[in-house]
Motif scaffolding. Structure first.
Motif, PDB file in Angstrom:
ATOM      1  N   GLU A  32       0.831  -1.202   0.000  1.00 31.03           N
ATOM      2  CA  GLU A  32       0.000   0.000   0.000  1.00 31.03           C
ATOM      3  C   GLU A  32       0.870   1.258   0.000  1.00 31.03           C
TER       4      GLU A  32
ATOM      5  N   HIS B 193       0.884   4.325  -2.777  1.00 33.87           N
ATOM      6  CA  HIS B 193       0.863   5.755  -2.466  1.00 33.87           C
ATOM      7  C   HIS B 193       2.069   6.463  -3.103  1.00 33.87           C
TER       8      HIS B 193
ATOM      9  N   TRP C 273      -0.121  11.195   0.047  1.00 36.34           N
ATOM     10  CA  TRP C 273      -1.005  10.911   1.187  1.00 36.34           C
ATOM     11  C   TRP C 273      -2.273  10.184   0.748  1.00 36.34           C
TER      12      TRP C 273
ATOM     13  N   GLY D 153      -2.909   8.479  -2.244  1.00 33.32           N
ATOM     14  CA  GLY D 153      -2.810   7.285  -3.075  1.00 33.32           C
ATOM     15  C   GLY D 153      -3.790   7.362  -4.230  1.00 33.32           C
TER      16      GLY D 153
ATOM     17  N   THR E 190     -10.420   9.678   3.826  1.00 30.07           N
ATOM     18  CA  THR E 190      -9.266   8.792   3.663  1.00 30.07           C
ATOM     19  C   THR E 190      -9.117   7.829   4.839  1.00 30.07           C
TER      20      THR E 190
END
Length: 174
Positions: free
Chosen positions: A53, A57, A91, A93, A160
Motif C-alpha cells: 500500500e 501511495h 497521502w 494514493g 481517507t
C-alpha cells in the motif's frame, strides 16, 4: 493517542499553512512539501501501513509529480504548487487521487475567475498599501493555486484511511 492526534492535525495544518503562504507571498516553501512527505512516511510506518500500500501511495505521488512538473515546465503552475500536489497525492494514493484532482480543478477554476474579476476593479485606497493584497491584485501576477489545492485536499482528507483509522471514542474519553 499521539498517532491519532497526528493523523487528525498534521496534514490539515500543513495544508492550511500552504494555502496561507501562497495567499500572502505567492510562494509555497519547499519545507511544506518536505514536511508532508516526511509526515506521510512517519505516520505510515507508525500506523502499520502495508508495504504494497505504501508503494501504491508512492506511485500516486510520483505520477502526479511527473504530471505537475510537466505543467510547471509549460508555465501553467508554480513549482511549489506542483510539489504540494504531488505530496498530497502521496497521502491520498490512487484511491482518492481523482476526487482530489476534480476538486482542485473546480476550486482552481473558481479561484481564477474570482481573481480575474477582482483584478478588474481598482483597490480601495486603504487596502492598496497592503503588499500581499497589491501583489494578489496585480494583473501580471499568477494565481495562488495552493489555495485551491489546500481546499481540495481538506475536502477529501476526511474520507481517507488516515481519518477513518482514528479511534474517536478513545480520544473523547481523554
Amino acid at each position: 493517542m499521539i498517532l491519532d492526534l497526528a493523523r487528525l492535525l498534521l496534514f490539515p495544518a500543513l495544508m492550511a499553512f500552504a494555502a496561507a503562504s501562497d495567499l500572502f507571498t505567492m510562494t509555497i516553501s519547499n519545507r511544506v512539501s518536505l514536511a508532508l512527505v516526511a509526515g506521510f512516511f512517519v505516520l505510515a510506518l507508525a500506523g502499520g501501513v502495508a508495504p504494497y500500500e505504501m508503494l501504491s501511495h508512492i506511485g500516486a505521488g510520483a505520477l502526479l509529480l511527473v504530471v505537475a512538473f510537466t505543467c510547471f515546465a509549460m508555465g501553467w503552475v508554480g513549482g511549489g504548487d506542483a510539489k504540494v500536489a504531488a505530496s498530497v497525492a502521496l497521502w491520498f494514493g490512487f484511491a482518492h487521487l481523482m476526487n482530489f484532482l476534480l476538486y482542485a480543478s473546480l476550486f482552481g477554476g473558481a479561484l481564477t475567475l474570482l481573481l480575474l474579476q477582482f483584478r478588474q476593479w481598482p483597490l480601495p485606497y486603504g487596502l492598496a498599501g497592503q503588499a500581499w493584497l497589491a501583489r494578489l491584485h496585480a494583473k501580471e501576477s499568477g494565481i495562488p493555486y495552493g489555495i485551491a489545492l489546500a481546499l481540495s485536499a481538506l475536502m477529501v482528507y476526511p474520507e481517507t484511511e488516515w481519518v477513518k483509522a482514528v479511534d474517536l471514542a478513545h480520544l473523547a474519553l481523554r
